[in-house]
Design an enzyme around this catalytic site. Structure first.
Site: not given
Length: 339
Positions: A127-128, A171, A184, A245
């Site tokens: 959730d982060n 990206c 939430c 990447c």
């Protein structure tokens, strides 16, 4: 014969068939986060027959979880069970042929590589963004597919990132700082969007594992099911200079181990992790002299006269609940635990 009966309807789906089912049974998954997304993901993977599922979460079951976290019930709340313990019990009843490895821990740069050991793909149930970037960097360093997902309000996002084949999460999102900060716990969430995003996540990995790579979505999918919006941002070339990447610097893995003080966004909770471990019985005996203590085999809940609560875990973590002020949390920690 038993496996055929269990998975017969799935195997009758020709893109999976017997060969795809065999691939599922030989695959190992890591699910980070056993909240709304994580429980829905685990439900699908275990019922589908993925052979080994490692689940990791740092929290315990609370009543507010039950509206959307499908593996939990009121008995889990009453027992203050860690989410991984409660989830493992449910999952093993669903499919005893799947190995469930439950780890109650805070995922960080110090333990992520151990958690990835023997894993074929990683599912995002967090959730982060700090944890998501950690998973993204670790997966791309270890050449492991990473299935990102997030849901809040009636909105959701998901994508499958594959090292050497696709861009990575960085990206598209350079840091969590540019996000709205909505969670939430601040603006709510409806469970159907959770189910939909988790289903997309699992479907993409089913395609990938069964070899149907030509059917992969290859986009960052966003949707709002209340306001009837849906958009797919097709993958292009990776972002030039991406530290993960392209440059292979993996910034989330730098700096070593765990964060000692962490704010759990939107939950009025500060996590402090200074000790390597806690003897729960010892601390129960010590704290019950001045506080109200509830001990379970998995954690210690302490109601303070100041109004806040402490939750101690055997791995040395303490949650200070009832404040978002890290200074206040540190003061309470020092008063009752010591620095």
């Amino acid at each position: 014969m038993g496996d055929f009966k269990r998975y017969s309807r799935q195997m009758l789906f020709s893109p999976i068939g017997e060969e795809g089912q065999n691939q599922f049974s030989q695959s190992s998954a890591l699910i980070v986060g056993m909240g709304a997304l994580g429980t829905a993901i685990a439900n699908h993977l275990v019922r589908a027959g993925f052979g080994y599922v490692r689940i990791v979460d740092r929290d315990y079951v609370e009543q507010s979880n039950l509206q959307r976290q499908m593996l939990f019930d009121e008995e889990d709340v009453a027992a203050s069970l860690p989410k991984t313990v409660a989830a493992k019990k449910k999952l093993e009843k669903m499919n005893s042929s799947v190995t469930i490895d439950a780890v109650t821990a805070d995922v960080n740069a110090g333990n992520i590589m151990d958690l990835l050991d023997g894993i074929d793909f990683v599912m995002d149930g967090t959730d982060n963004f700090s944890t998501r970037f950690l998973l993204n960097d670790a997966c791309f360093k270890e050449n492991i597919p990473f299935v990102y997902g997030g849901a809040v309000s009636s909105r959701g996002m998901t994508a499958l990132f594959v090292p050497e084949e696709t861009p990575c999460l960085r990206c598209f999102i350079q840091s969590g700082e540019g996000s709205s900060g909505e969670t939430c716990d601040t603006i709510g969430v409806i469970s159907p969007i959770v189910d939909m995003i988790a289903s997309y996540q699992v479907t993409e990995i089913m395609k990938y594992v069964s070899g149907a790579h030509d059917q992969l979505h290859r986009s960052l999918l966003t949707m709002d099911i209340w306001n009837n919006h849906r958009y797919a941002m097709k993958f292009s070339t990776p972002k030039e200079g991406c530290p993960t990447c392209q440059k292979r610097e993996y910034p989330a893995l730098q700096g070593g181990g765990r964060q000692e003080v962490t704010s759990l966004c939107g939950r009025e909770t500060i996590q402090i992790h200074l000790e390597p471990q806690f003897d729960l019985q010892k601390w129960a005996t010590k704290l019950e002299k001045t506080t109200i203590v509830k001990k379970t085999p998995f954690l210690l809940r302490v109601q303070l006269e100041e109004g806040e609560r402490l939750v101690l875990f055997p791995d040395g973590r303490v949650l200070i609940q009832g404040t978002e002020d890290s200074g206040r949390a540190k003061a309470l920690y020092a008063r009752y635990i010591g620095m």
